[in-house]
Design a protein around this motif. Sequence first.
Motif, PDB file in Angstrom:
ATOM      1  N   GLN A 174       2.451   8.909  10.892  1.00 31.02           N
ATOM      2  CA  GLN A 174       1.311   7.993  10.983  1.00 31.02           C
ATOM      3  C   GLN A 174       1.600   6.752  11.841  1.00 31.02           C
ATOM      4  O   GLN A 174       0.832   5.796  11.823  1.00 31.02           O
ATOM      5  CB  GLN A 174       0.869   7.578   9.575  1.00 31.02           C
ATOM      6  CG  GLN A 174       0.445   8.775   8.758  1.00 31.02           C
ATOM      7  CD  GLN A 174      -0.459   8.432   7.583  1.00 31.02           C
ATOM      8  OE1 GLN A 174      -1.103   7.399   7.550  1.00 31.02           O
ATOM      9  NE2 GLN A 174      -0.492   9.309   6.607  1.00 31.02           N
ATOM     10  N   ASP A 191       0.884  -1.174   0.000  1.00 29.82           N
ATOM     11  CA  ASP A 191       0.000   0.000   0.000  1.00 29.82           C
ATOM     12  C   ASP A 191       0.916   1.216   0.000  1.00 29.82           C
ATOM     13  O   ASP A 191       1.628   1.461   0.981  1.00 29.82           O
ATOM     14  CB  ASP A 191      -0.857  -0.089   1.279  1.00 29.82           C
ATOM     15  CG  ASP A 191      -1.710   1.140   1.580  1.00 29.82           C
ATOM     16  OD1 ASP A 191      -1.250   2.278   1.350  1.00 29.82           O
ATOM     17  OD2 ASP A 191      -2.828   0.950   2.106  1.00 29.82           O
ATOM     18  N   HIS A 234      -4.079   3.551  -2.129  1.00 30.83           N
ATOM     19  CA  HIS A 234      -5.216   3.812  -1.240  1.00 30.83           C
ATOM     20  C   HIS A 234      -5.543   5.315  -1.262  1.00 30.83           C
ATOM     21  O   HIS A 234      -5.262   6.055  -0.316  1.00 30.83           O
ATOM     22  CB  HIS A 234      -4.810   3.360   0.170  1.00 30.83           C
ATOM     23  CG  HIS A 234      -5.920   3.333   1.179  1.00 30.83           C
ATOM     24  ND1 HIS A 234      -6.953   2.442   1.131  1.00 30.83           N
ATOM     25  CD2 HIS A 234      -6.147   4.094   2.297  1.00 30.83           C
ATOM     26  CE1 HIS A 234      -7.766   2.632   2.164  1.00 30.83           C
ATOM     27  NE2 HIS A 234      -7.289   3.643   2.876  1.00 30.83           N
ATOM     28  N   ASP A 248      -9.473   2.129   7.378  1.00 31.29           N
ATOM     29  CA  ASP A 248      -8.318   1.236   7.241  1.00 31.29           C
ATOM     30  C   ASP A 248      -8.633  -0.178   7.740  1.00 31.29           C
ATOM     31  O   ASP A 248      -8.086  -1.161   7.217  1.00 31.29           O
ATOM     32  CB  ASP A 248      -7.096   1.822   7.962  1.00 31.29           C
ATOM     33  CG  ASP A 248      -6.057   2.323   6.965  1.00 31.29           C
ATOM     34  OD1 ASP A 248      -5.986   1.744   5.856  1.00 31.29           O
ATOM     35  OD2 ASP A 248      -5.332   3.272   7.274  1.00 31.29           O
ATOM     36  N   TYR A 258     -10.474   7.701   9.634  1.00 27.90           N
ATOM     37  CA  TYR A 258      -9.357   7.060   8.933  1.00 27.90           C
ATOM     38  C   TYR A 258      -9.162   5.606   9.398  1.00 27.90           C
ATOM     39  O   TYR A 258      -8.963   4.694   8.587  1.00 27.90           O
ATOM     40  CB  TYR A 258      -8.121   7.919   9.217  1.00 27.90           C
ATOM     41  CG  TYR A 258      -6.886   7.646   8.399  1.00 27.90           C
ATOM     42  CD1 TYR A 258      -6.960   7.424   7.022  1.00 27.90           C
ATOM     43  CD2 TYR A 258      -5.622   7.665   8.997  1.00 27.90           C
ATOM     44  CE1 TYR A 258      -5.796   7.212   6.284  1.00 27.90           C
ATOM     45  CE2 TYR A 258      -4.459   7.455   8.263  1.00 27.90           C
ATOM     46  CZ  TYR A 258      -4.555   7.223   6.912  1.00 27.90           C
ATOM     47  OH  TYR A 258      -3.409   7.018   6.191  1.00 27.90           O
ATOM     48  N   HIS A 298       4.494  12.727  -0.481  1.00 26.89           N
ATOM     49  CA  HIS A 298       4.035  11.544  -1.204  1.00 26.89           C
ATOM     50  C   HIS A 298       5.133  10.958  -2.086  1.00 26.89           C
ATOM     51  O   HIS A 298       5.048   9.817  -2.506  1.00 26.89           O
ATOM     52  CB  HIS A 298       2.811  11.870  -2.065  1.00 26.89           C
ATOM     53  CG  HIS A 298       1.596  12.187  -1.232  1.00 26.89           C
ATOM     54  ND1 HIS A 298       0.998  13.412  -1.250  1.00 26.89           N
ATOM     55  CD2 HIS A 298       0.901  11.435  -0.351  1.00 26.89           C
ATOM     56  CE1 HIS A 298      -0.025  13.417  -0.401  1.00 26.89           C
ATOM     57  NE2 HIS A 298      -0.113  12.231   0.155  1.00 26.89           N
ATOM     58  N   ASN A 344      -4.053  12.389  -1.851  1.00 29.96           N
ATOM     59  CA  ASN A 344      -5.418  12.792  -1.565  1.00 29.96           C
ATOM     60  C   ASN A 344      -6.017  13.577  -2.726  1.00 29.96           C
ATOM     61  O   ASN A 344      -5.363  14.457  -3.298  1.00 29.96           O
ATOM     62  CB  ASN A 344      -5.435  13.617  -0.279  1.00 29.96           C
ATOM     63  CG  ASN A 344      -4.878  12.804   0.876  1.00 29.96           C
ATOM     64  OD1 ASN A 344      -5.224  11.634   1.053  1.00 29.96           O
ATOM     65  ND2 ASN A 344      -3.981  13.400   1.649  1.00 29.96           N
ATOM     66  N   PHE A 397      -1.019   3.452  12.733  1.00 25.94           N
ATOM     67  CA  PHE A 397      -0.849   2.049  12.346  1.00 25.94           C
ATOM     68  C   PHE A 397      -0.698   1.133  13.557  1.00 25.94           C
ATOM     69  O   PHE A 397      -1.143  -0.006  13.527  1.00 25.94           O
ATOM     70  CB  PHE A 397       0.298   1.897  11.346  1.00 25.94           C
ATOM     71  CG  PHE A 397      -0.106   2.348   9.972  1.00 25.94           C
ATOM     72  CD1 PHE A 397      -0.957   1.565   9.194  1.00 25.94           C
ATOM     73  CD2 PHE A 397       0.288   3.575   9.469  1.00 25.94           C
ATOM     74  CE1 PHE A 397      -1.380   1.984   7.941  1.00 25.94           C
ATOM     75  CE2 PHE A 397      -0.133   4.012   8.213  1.00 25.94           C
ATOM     76  CZ  PHE A 397      -0.967   3.215   7.447  1.00 25.94           C
ATOM     77  N   SER A 417      -0.703   6.687  -2.345  1.00 23.31           N
ATOM     78  CA  SER A 417      -1.953   7.062  -1.662  1.00 23.31           C
ATOM     79  C   SER A 417      -2.127   8.560  -1.409  1.00 23.31           C
ATOM     80  O   SER A 417      -2.304   8.986  -0.266  1.00 23.31           O
ATOM     81  CB  SER A 417      -2.049   6.302  -0.321  1.00 23.31           C
ATOM     82  OG  SER A 417      -1.791   4.936  -0.521  1.00 23.31           O
TER      83      SER A 417
HETATM   84  N1  ARG Z   1      -3.871   9.280   2.065  1.00 22.25           N
HETATM   85  C1  ARG Z   1      -2.999   9.176   3.186  1.00 22.25           C
HETATM   86  C2  ARG Z   1      -2.125  10.433   3.283  1.00 22.25           C
HETATM   87  O1  ARG Z   1      -1.927  11.135   2.312  1.00 22.25           O
HETATM   88  C3  ARG Z   1      -2.085   7.962   3.129  1.00 22.25           C
HETATM   89  C4  ARG Z   1      -2.779   6.622   3.127  1.00 22.25           C
HETATM   90  C5  ARG Z   1      -1.865   5.478   3.507  1.00 22.25           C
HETATM   91  N2  ARG Z   1      -2.480   4.185   3.440  1.00 22.25           N
HETATM   92  C6  ARG Z   1      -3.381   3.701   4.338  1.00 22.25           C
HETATM   93  N3  ARG Z   1      -3.898   2.519   4.150  1.00 22.25           N
HETATM   94  N4  ARG Z   1      -3.706   4.397   5.406  1.00 22.25           N
HETATM   95  O2  ARG Z   1      -1.622  10.726   4.342  1.00 22.25           O
END
Ligand code: ARG
Length: 580
Positions: free
Chosen positions: A340, A120, A160, A316, A312, A134, A125, A344, A123
């Motif tokens: 993050q 993954d 994602h 997930d 979020y 990113h 936005n 997680f 991802s």
């Molecule tokens: N969209 C999120 C961001 O820009 C990252 C997502 C990462 N993947 C996940 N499964 N949470 O911070």
Amino acid sequence: MLPHKFIEQRLQQAVTAVLPDADVTAVLVRPCPDPKFGDYQTNALMSLAKARKLNPRQLASDVVAKLDVADACAPVEIAGAGFLNFRLKPAALAQTLQGAARGEHLFSEPAAHPRTVVVDFSSPNVAKSMHVGHIRSTILGDCLARTLRLLGHRVITDNHLGDWGTQFGMLLVAWKRELDAAALKADPITEMERLYKKVSAECKANPATLEAARQELVRLQAGDEENLRIWHEMIALSRVQFDTIYQRLGVKFDHTLGESFYHPRLQPLVQELCTKGIARESEGALAVFFEAIPPLKEHPALIQKSDGAFNYTTTDLATLMHRLETWRPDEIVYVTDARQQLHFQQLFAVFRRWHPEAKTKLAHVWFGSILGEDGKPFKTRSGDTVKLSDLLDEAEERAYKVVSEKNPEQPEPVGREIARIVGIAAVKYADLLPNRQSDYVFSWDKLLALNGNTAPYLQYAYARIRSIFRKANVGQDVSPVPTCELSDALKLDAREELALARHLLNFGLVLEAVADDYRPNYLCNYLYELAGHFTSFYENCPVLKSAPELRTSRLVLCDLTARVMKQGLDVLGIETLEQM
Ligand code: ARG
């Protein structure tokens, strides 16, 4: 069979003979950290001894007594607290290289037990431009996926996309009120960002706007036609921009399942977590508490807010379940920035409580930030976050300067194409080379330098080897020597030849280490050292001027170096050039 696999196999047999109950899957060899002591090393016996309260050196000598690797190695040495060091016999070394020259392998073999791994990454936005945060996810994730694939695993990449959530309520308010259609047509992301900035500031100042945004979001989630249409348009416009960048970077995804895809699963999921007593009510919201997990004690995971909205984590969790049901992976790897980590940890903890039987390995592969040369977060001169597309444009432009200075005669279109390949490579390599968990300073001069641990240096090293073949007039095909002559073509005598040959042999082990620790920097350093070994070899061992037999042997070494360099750079997502 490759020598390290052969040694591992024999070693595991010997361990089983001494300790019949031992799990030998972790009995592995690694390249010796210092070639002075040998080519391969294992530290596995020490942990086996520790677990059984045995004397590690005694265990080592018992295992060595049962160990038969004489076909490939000089007598095995026991070192330190119970390491075993293995040194290949020159004949085994030459044989392995000949196998590679015949195209039987390139120093790695497909995994004996292929795993299914979901990666993954990237991802970004929707309605925002992809920024430098990113870029690391995209580049690291792509490299890990490529490495795992090369090692024979089944890899599924999933982007994602952030295409759901409160920002769309705000965007809808602004879109309806003050969309500049012409600006949207000219540069959709910039216009959407303008809308978002404006309305989010207004939401902070004016509760009425915030309420309007909330209502637009509710309408979107309830399936309102107009809102859905606008939302779809925002996604489509964003994806065009993302795809342009992915194409420039040479990155592909097997799936792009955005957050919205999981929306229908969220309510039943929350319901189930409550019924099972995993989540409970707290101040009007629903959360999972982790009293028994010290680092998470103070950080319950919220799965439904008091206003009924999901977040979020909820998404997930649904994503994780979908992946398990659809692909039955052995492993899921999430590549995001360091901020993050808590998310997680919570996600994995909720999942383990919910499905204690699940064997799937979950890994959060996090990375540090990119800093400007002033040591502060990387920003444009005006203080905005750096857009990825602008960064890549600048990389190509700067690379063009470097390339045209080096080779002023080159016609411009040729120079531009080289600059494109070198520029993108330099940015990627700068991202992959540092330990991913540390922040790194982004410096154009450093990453484009032709000397030093950079992509241009490695691309140049590759092109230089290829030029030897042009000079040798042995054609452009991959193999410089007919296969039938290769059976005893290799003469490895000079110190530099042996050092280069030994380094080539480690390629597969380095790839495995990259996949095990999710650390592409191992491969960057390996390739940089490969270029160094090649330079010493080339400076000390004449190739084209040697007598025919030696010339053939050395050409084989050159060719193998070029092939490993090309394959290694390819795994990093970096293209090579035959001429620079
Ligand atoms: N969209 C999120 C961001 O820009 C990252 C997502 C990462 N993947 C996940 N499964 N949470 O911070």
